[in-house]
Design a protein around this motif. Structure first.
Motif, mmCIF file in Angstrom:
data_model
loop_
_atom_site.group_PDB
_atom_site.id
_atom_site.type_symbol
_atom_site.label_atom_id
_atom_site.label_comp_id
_atom_site.label_asym_id
_atom_site.label_seq_id
_atom_site.Cartn_x
_atom_site.Cartn_y
_atom_site.Cartn_z
ATOM 1 N N LEU A 292 66.233 42.941 38.992
ATOM 2 C CA LEU A 292 65.141 42.709 39.934
ATOM 3 C C LEU A 292 64.204 43.908 39.941
ATOM 4 C CD1 LEU A 292 67.107 41.262 42.994
ATOM 5 C CD2 LEU A 292 66.012 39.994 41.128
ATOM 6 N N ALA A 293 62.967 43.667 40.349
ATOM 7 C CA ALA A 293 61.970 44.730 40.402
ATOM 8 C C ALA A 293 62.463 45.886 41.270
ATOM 9 C CB ALA A 293 60.661 44.185 40.955
ATOM 10 N N GLU A 294 62.493 47.078 40.683
ATOM 11 C CA GLU A 294 63.090 48.233 41.350
ATOM 12 C C GLU A 294 62.420 48.546 42.675
ATOM 13 O OE1 GLU A 294 63.953 52.984 40.343
ATOM 14 O OE2 GLU A 294 63.257 51.603 38.779
ATOM 15 N N GLU A 295 61.094 48.437 42.746
ATOM 16 C CA GLU A 295 60.385 48.818 43.962
ATOM 17 C C GLU A 295 60.648 47.843 45.114
ATOM 18 O OE1 GLU A 295 58.794 48.442 41.011
ATOM 19 O OE2 GLU A 295 57.933 46.440 41.189
ATOM 20 N N ALA A 296 61.124 46.643 44.795
ATOM 21 C CA ALA A 296 61.377 45.645 45.839
ATOM 22 C C ALA A 296 62.773 45.746 46.430
ATOM 23 C CB ALA A 296 61.170 44.242 45.274
ATOM 24 N N HIS B 148 59.324 35.718 45.592
ATOM 25 C CA HIS B 148 58.564 36.078 44.404
ATOM 26 C C HIS B 148 59.409 36.884 43.429
ATOM 27 C CE1 HIS B 148 55.272 37.619 41.923
ATOM 28 N NE2 HIS B 148 54.526 36.671 42.456
ATOM 29 N N VAL B 149 60.118 37.861 43.938
ATOM 30 C CA VAL B 149 60.925 38.728 43.083
ATOM 31 C C VAL B 149 62.050 37.940 42.421
ATOM 32 C CG1 VAL B 149 62.556 40.661 43.114
ATOM 33 C CG2 VAL B 149 60.350 40.860 44.284
ATOM 34 N N LEU B 150 62.724 37.084 43.181
ATOM 35 C CA LEU B 150 63.831 36.302 42.617
ATOM 36 C C LEU B 150 63.339 35.328 41.561
ATOM 37 C CD1 LEU B 150 66.905 36.370 43.259
ATOM 38 C CD2 LEU B 150 65.489 37.589 44.937
ATOM 39 N N ALA C 127 56.498 45.965 52.711
ATOM 40 C CA ALA C 127 56.698 44.911 51.721
ATOM 41 C C ALA C 127 55.465 44.657 50.868
ATOM 42 C CB ALA C 127 57.110 43.611 52.427
ATOM 43 N N LEU C 128 54.284 44.995 51.375
ATOM 44 C CA LEU C 128 53.056 44.618 50.680
ATOM 45 C C LEU C 128 52.884 45.337 49.342
ATOM 46 C CD1 LEU C 128 50.729 42.693 50.937
ATOM 47 C CD2 LEU C 128 49.486 44.401 52.269
ATOM 48 N N PRO C 129 53.110 46.641 49.243
ATOM 49 C CA PRO C 129 53.012 47.275 47.922
ATOM 50 C C PRO C 129 54.017 46.711 46.926
ATOM 51 C CG PRO C 129 52.977 48.934 49.652
ATOM 52 C CD PRO C 129 53.351 47.637 50.303
ATOM 53 N N ALA C 130 55.209 46.382 47.401
ATOM 54 C CA ALA C 130 56.213 45.797 46.514
ATOM 55 C C ALA C 130 55.768 44.422 46.031
ATOM 56 C CB ALA C 130 57.554 45.709 47.228
ATOM 57 N N LEU C 131 55.144 43.637 46.915
ATOM 58 C CA LEU C 131 54.640 42.331 46.509
ATOM 59 C C LEU C 131 53.512 42.492 45.492
ATOM 60 C CD1 LEU C 131 54.624 39.269 46.727
ATOM 61 C CD2 LEU C 131 53.060 39.484 48.680
ATOM 62 N N HIS C 132 52.635 43.444 45.729
ATOM 63 C CA HIS C 132 51.539 43.711 44.786
ATOM 64 C C HIS C 132 52.104 43.984 43.393
ATOM 65 C CE1 HIS C 132 47.376 45.276 43.905
ATOM 66 N NE2 HIS C 132 48.070 45.767 42.883
#
Length: 251
Positions: free
Chosen positions: A150-154, A133-135, A4-9
């Protein structure tokens, strides 16, 4: 490393770009949740970042968190001017990310955070922030670009954590029924189990004749109450979509 951390970044960077592209005064306009302005959404993310950073650092440091801290943060952020809420939210957001990313392998391995009856490891804790965060980034960005998703990587991270969310986001509508859902991008199958007093999301379901076909991104938004007809991708099909909009009215 936490998945999850790279997606949050990436989401933190995306939010900064979105807010940086807003026109002066635009933070006072409505966000996707009509009862909130864009500044309200950003204040929610900013205050949440401050609270989660304290929770994270207290947990890593073996300290008991102050029960009054959350309310004091909310009071402080509610008193800010909208433009300050927006600007300072980005600062708090970045500070939380730094705390998470600078944690050691040992701290991540030993991390355990309780929220009510639920217990989260490091990856789960980051996942809580990621979903929120993404929502909420989408809640802001969609007012600038109505076709954005929504952000694709998440999405691959969020879709596999959706069962927990569906359990408390779902509102029973007095039916006993199952809705079989087929997703793509990534491919998943779920069954939404409706009971008169509960809603449950089970992994799997029949391999043919699904009741609903959607992208994974759209299904996440459906569960979070963000898939109104005006924001539904054209490849979404199935007679059960309106029923599930009732089941998942929004968080």
């Amino acid at each position: 490393m936490s998945e999850a951390l790279p997606a949050l970044h990436a989401s933190v960077g995306r939010l900064r770009r979105v807010v940086g592209g807003l026109e002066p005064g635009q933070v006072r306009q409505s966000a996707y949740p009509s009862e909130w302005t864009i500044a309200d959404v950003l204040s929610h993310l900013g205050s949440g970042a401050v609270i989660l950073q304290r929770r994270f650092e207290d947990t890593v440091g073996g300290r008991q968190s102050d029960d009054q801290f959350d309310q004091s943060v909310w009071d402080e952020w509610n008193a800010k001017q909208p433009e300050d809420q927006a600007a300072e939210a980005l600062v708090a957001d970045a500070a939380l990310l730094v705390s998470l990313e600078s944690s050691t392998d040992e701290q991540r391995r030993d991390f355990s955070f309780a929220m009510g009856p639920m217990q989260f490891d490091f990856d789960g804790f980051v996942g809580l922030r990621l979903s929120e965060h993404v929502l909420h980034t989408w809640d802001v960005e969609v007012e600038v670009d109505p076709a954005v998703g929504l952000a694709e990587e998440a999405v691959p991270v969020m879709i596999d954590r959706l069962g927990m969310v569906a359990g408390f986001a779902g509102k029973p509508i007095g039916l006993d029924a199952e809705v079989h859902v087929e997703l793509h991008g990534p491919e998943r199958r779920f069954t939404v189990v409706l009971a008169p007093d509960s809603v449950r999301l089970d992994v799997g379901g029949p391999g043919a004749d699904p009741d609903l076909v959607l992208s994974a991104e759209a299904f996440i938004r459906l569960v979070y109450g963000r898939l109104d007809p005006g924001h539904t991708p054209p490849d979404g099909t199935g007679a059960e979509l309106d029923r599930l909009r009732q089941v998942f009215p929004g968080l």
